[in-house]
Enzyme design. Structure first.
Site, PDB file in Angstrom:
ATOM      1  N   THR A  71       0.855  -1.199   0.000  1.00  0.00           N
ATOM      2  CA  THR A  71       0.000   0.000   0.000  1.00  0.00           C
ATOM      3  C   THR A  71       0.883   1.239   0.000  1.00  0.00           C
ATOM      4  O   THR A  71       0.685   2.165  -0.792  1.00  0.00           O
ATOM      5  CB  THR A  71      -0.936  -0.007   1.236  1.00  0.00           C
ATOM      6  OG1 THR A  71      -1.800  -1.129   1.127  1.00  0.00           O
ATOM      7  CG2 THR A  71      -1.756   1.264   1.331  1.00  0.00           C
ATOM      8  N   ASN A 138      -5.498  -9.757  -7.550  1.00  0.00           N
ATOM      9  CA  ASN A 138      -5.731 -10.433  -6.278  1.00  0.00           C
ATOM     10  C   ASN A 138      -7.099 -11.114  -6.200  1.00  0.00           C
ATOM     11  O   ASN A 138      -7.281 -12.046  -5.426  1.00  0.00           O
ATOM     12  CB  ASN A 138      -5.596  -9.443  -5.104  1.00  0.00           C
ATOM     13  CG  ASN A 138      -6.283  -8.123  -5.364  1.00  0.00           C
ATOM     14  OD1 ASN A 138      -6.090  -7.490  -6.399  1.00  0.00           O
ATOM     15  ND2 ASN A 138      -7.087  -7.695  -4.427  1.00  0.00           N
ATOM     16  N   GLN A 166       0.804 -10.122  -5.802  1.00  0.00           N
ATOM     17  CA  GLN A 166       0.292 -11.490  -5.945  1.00  0.00           C
ATOM     18  C   GLN A 166       1.164 -12.336  -6.869  1.00  0.00           C
ATOM     19  O   GLN A 166       0.986 -13.548  -6.957  1.00  0.00           O
ATOM     20  CB  GLN A 166      -1.153 -11.470  -6.482  1.00  0.00           C
ATOM     21  CG  GLN A 166      -2.131 -10.697  -5.613  1.00  0.00           C
ATOM     22  CD  GLN A 166      -2.429 -11.378  -4.272  1.00  0.00           C
ATOM     23  OE1 GLN A 166      -2.141 -12.573  -4.073  1.00  0.00           O
ATOM     24  NE2 GLN A 166      -2.994 -10.617  -3.341  1.00  0.00           N
ATOM     25  N   SER A 184       4.647  -6.944  -0.873  1.00  0.00           N
ATOM     26  CA  SER A 184       4.336  -7.046   0.561  1.00  0.00           C
ATOM     27  C   SER A 184       4.852  -8.378   1.078  1.00  0.00           C
ATOM     28  O   SER A 184       4.628  -9.420   0.456  1.00  0.00           O
ATOM     29  CB  SER A 184       2.816  -7.032   0.779  1.00  0.00           C
ATOM     30  OG  SER A 184       2.356  -5.738   1.032  1.00  0.00           O
ATOM     31  N   ALA A 185       5.487  -8.348   2.258  1.00  0.00           N
ATOM     32  CA  ALA A 185       6.086  -9.576   2.800  1.00  0.00           C
ATOM     33  C   ALA A 185       5.055 -10.644   3.158  1.00  0.00           C
ATOM     34  O   ALA A 185       5.292 -11.839   2.959  1.00  0.00           O
ATOM     35  CB  ALA A 185       6.912  -9.231   4.042  1.00  0.00           C
ATOM     36  N   HIS A 186       3.886 -10.206   3.669  1.00  0.00           N
ATOM     37  CA  HIS A 186       2.946 -11.219   4.197  1.00  0.00           C
ATOM     38  C   HIS A 186       2.251 -12.035   3.113  1.00  0.00           C
ATOM     39  O   HIS A 186       1.560 -13.010   3.427  1.00  0.00           O
ATOM     40  CB  HIS A 186       1.918 -10.570   5.133  1.00  0.00           C
ATOM     41  CG  HIS A 186       0.923  -9.673   4.476  1.00  0.00           C
ATOM     42  ND1 HIS A 186      -0.400 -10.006   4.357  1.00  0.00           N
ATOM     43  CD2 HIS A 186       1.047  -8.447   3.919  1.00  0.00           C
ATOM     44  CE1 HIS A 186      -1.049  -9.018   3.765  1.00  0.00           C
ATOM     45  NE2 HIS A 186      -0.191  -8.063   3.489  1.00  0.00           N
ATOM     46  N   THR A 222      12.449   4.921  11.613  1.00  0.00           N
ATOM     47  CA  THR A 222      13.243   3.748  12.002  1.00  0.00           C
ATOM     48  C   THR A 222      12.652   2.499  11.339  1.00  0.00           C
ATOM     49  O   THR A 222      11.452   2.279  11.369  1.00  0.00           O
ATOM     50  CB  THR A 222      13.237   3.591  13.540  1.00  0.00           C
ATOM     51  OG1 THR A 222      13.775   4.801  14.080  1.00  0.00           O
ATOM     52  CG2 THR A 222      14.073   2.408  13.992  1.00  0.00           C
ATOM     53  N   CYS A 307     -11.498  -6.536   2.855  1.00  0.00           N
ATOM     54  CA  CYS A 307     -11.871  -5.127   2.945  1.00  0.00           C
ATOM     55  C   CYS A 307     -11.742  -4.704   4.399  1.00  0.00           C
ATOM     56  O   CYS A 307     -12.160  -5.431   5.298  1.00  0.00           O
ATOM     57  CB  CYS A 307     -13.301  -5.011   2.446  1.00  0.00           C
ATOM     58  SG  CYS A 307     -14.009  -3.408   2.637  1.00  0.00           S
TER      59      CYS A 307
HETATM   60  N1  PMP Z   1      -1.829  -4.820  -4.128  1.00  0.00           N
HETATM   61  C1  PMP Z   1      -2.423  -6.006  -4.214  1.00  0.00           C
HETATM   62  C2  PMP Z   1      -2.574  -6.645  -5.562  1.00  0.00           C
HETATM   63  C3  PMP Z   1      -2.870  -6.666  -3.075  1.00  0.00           C
HETATM   64  O1  PMP Z   1      -3.452  -7.873  -3.184  1.00  0.00           O
HETATM   65  C4  PMP Z   1      -2.695  -6.059  -1.824  1.00  0.00           C
HETATM   66  C5  PMP Z   1      -3.195  -6.729  -0.566  1.00  0.00           C
HETATM   67  N2  PMP Z   1      -4.514  -7.200  -0.668  1.00  0.00           N
HETATM   68  C6  PMP Z   1      -2.054  -4.803  -1.779  1.00  0.00           C
HETATM   69  C7  PMP Z   1      -1.651  -4.219  -2.949  1.00  0.00           C
HETATM   70  C8  PMP Z   1      -1.827  -4.099  -0.484  1.00  0.00           C
HETATM   71  O2  PMP Z   1      -0.960  -4.827   0.333  1.00  0.00           O
HETATM   72  P1  PMP Z   1      -0.784  -4.453   1.865  1.00  0.00           P
HETATM   73  O3  PMP Z   1      -2.164  -4.459   2.466  1.00  0.00           O
HETATM   74  O4  PMP Z   1       0.102  -5.506   2.406  1.00  0.00           O
HETATM   75  O5  PMP Z   1      -0.189  -3.097   1.920  1.00  0.00           O
END
Ligand code: PMP
Length: 365
Positions: A71, A138, A166, A184-186, A222, A307
């Site tokens: 994001t 996604n 993705q 994104s790491a997760h 940081t 969402c």
């Molecule tokens: N881009 C895409 C294609 C995503 O699937 C997501 C998470 N759903 C994001 C951006 C945003 O990632 P985050 O919430 O980890 O910042």
């Protein structure tokens, strides 16, 4: 019975290597900006992770900027680039909402970018231009024709950003074709709240967050050192993932749904799709009803993108593909992870079958 998790596009579990590294690092003290020994140790943790990310994308470590996630990375690019932005109608909200003035390129019924439209938009822009297109969606899993998009961008001198959230670890992409990449790491087995933006250092980008000048002034504050360590481990593991067996599981489930109910509509079925994603509509069952039924049956799935309000809203992605009611209100996304097995999918199918038969009985009575 343990719950079954089929919402890996929302977030996927920590991989053991990341967990181990987190536990090894969490008790170490130090701010990476301090010059003493504690600070230097903290700096080493961050720079090792940076090397790992750089190695994956085949870029220099100085091109890796750690952020709080995609994001933020998307916002950094969309707000920080000076010029015209062209993006697609099916991007994540962190792209669409970051730059409301962006020109929107349409997509076809499968969710594939309309390349003629993109070319028209590129021809008509006079200022420096950046095209921002996600590598894979996604919600539907649709994969964009990145080679052709890159080709068009180069022909018209446009810079190119991809939201690769993705796609990382799932697709073989020539990452060096892109000027900016968000991740994104997760979504790949690291921690939530951390990610990166890969940058082309020759393109000026105004920072979103100013302050102490960390991350070479691109992103002050940081660093989330533990999160960054998890990202370094997760990305290193991405080379080892075999999605073929997951694709077979997904396809088997898809076939079972269609053979039970031929009116099931699989979104983006006729386009290249991520191996793990299945987005479909079942007649006479709203998204809400389905998500709740699966939840009560011990299965976590999603109606589309997660969402923040927790409410299910109709998908802008499906709408952009020309999907209308009732299919629009009946969508469900099942997203598999690298550890998903047939044993996870059987209960899903059984729960879906129960719900579907009930709806058929209701209509018949
Ligand atoms: N881009 C895409 C294609 C995503 O699937 C997501 C998470 N759903 C994001 C951006 C945003 O990632 P985050 O919430 O980890 O910042």
């Amino acid at each position: 019975m343990p719950r079954i998790y089929l919402d890996h596009n929302a977030t996927t579990p920590l991989i053991p290597e990341a967990q181990k590294a987190i536990l090894e690092t969490i008790d170490t003290l130090g701010n990476a900006s301090s010059i003493h020994a504690h600070g230097r140790t903290a700096r080493t943790h961050i720079e090792e992770a940076r090397e790992s990310v750089a190695h994956f994308f085949k870029v220099k470590p100085s091109q890796v900027i750690f952020t709080s996630g995609a994001t933020e990375s998307n916002n950094m690019v969309l707000k920080g680039f000076q010029g015209t932005i062209i993006t697609s109608a099916i991007e994540h909200d962190s792209v669409l909402d970051a730059k409301p003035s962006a020109l929107i390129c349409s997509v076809d019924k499968q969710g594939i970018l309309d390349l003629d439209h993109l070319e028209k938009l590129l021809i008509n822009t006079t200022t420096p231009t950046l095209v921002s297109v996600m590598a894979a969606n996604n919600e539907t899993g649709v994969i964009q024709p990145l080679d052709q998009i890159v080709h068009l961008c180069r022909r018209y001198g446009a810079k190119i950003h991809t939201d690769a959230v993705q796609a990382v670890g799932k697709l073989n992409i020539v990452w060096t074709d892109f000027d900016f990449i968000s991740l994104s790491a997760h979504k790949i087995g690291g921690l939530q709240g951390v990610g990166a933006l890969i940058i082309n250092e020759k393109i000026s980008l105004f920072p979103l967050i100013r302050g102490g000048g960390q991350e070479r002034y691109f992103r002050s504050g940081t660093e989330n050192r533990i999160g960054i360590v998890s990202l370094g481990k997760a990305i290193a593991d991405c080379h080892n993932r075999d999605w073929q067996k997951i694709e077979m599981l997904r396809n088997t489930l898809q076939d079972r749904l269609i053979s039970t109910c031929p009116e099931v509509v699989i979104f983006s079925k006729d386009a290249p799709r991520l191996a793990n994603t299945l987005c479909f509509s079942t007649p006479n069952l709203t998204s809400n009803t389905q998500v709740m039924h699966f939840d009560l049956s011990g299965i976590s799935v999603s109606a589309g993108s997660a969402c923040s309000s927790g409410k299910v809203k109709t998908s802008h992605v499906l709408r952009a593909m020309g999907i209308t009611s009732p299919h629009l209100d009946q969508s469900l996304r099942v997203s598999l992870g690298i550890t998903t097995t047939a044993t996870d999918l059987d209960p899903f199918f059984t729960a879906w079958q129960t719900l579907y038969s009930r709806s058929q009985e209701r209509i018949a009575s």
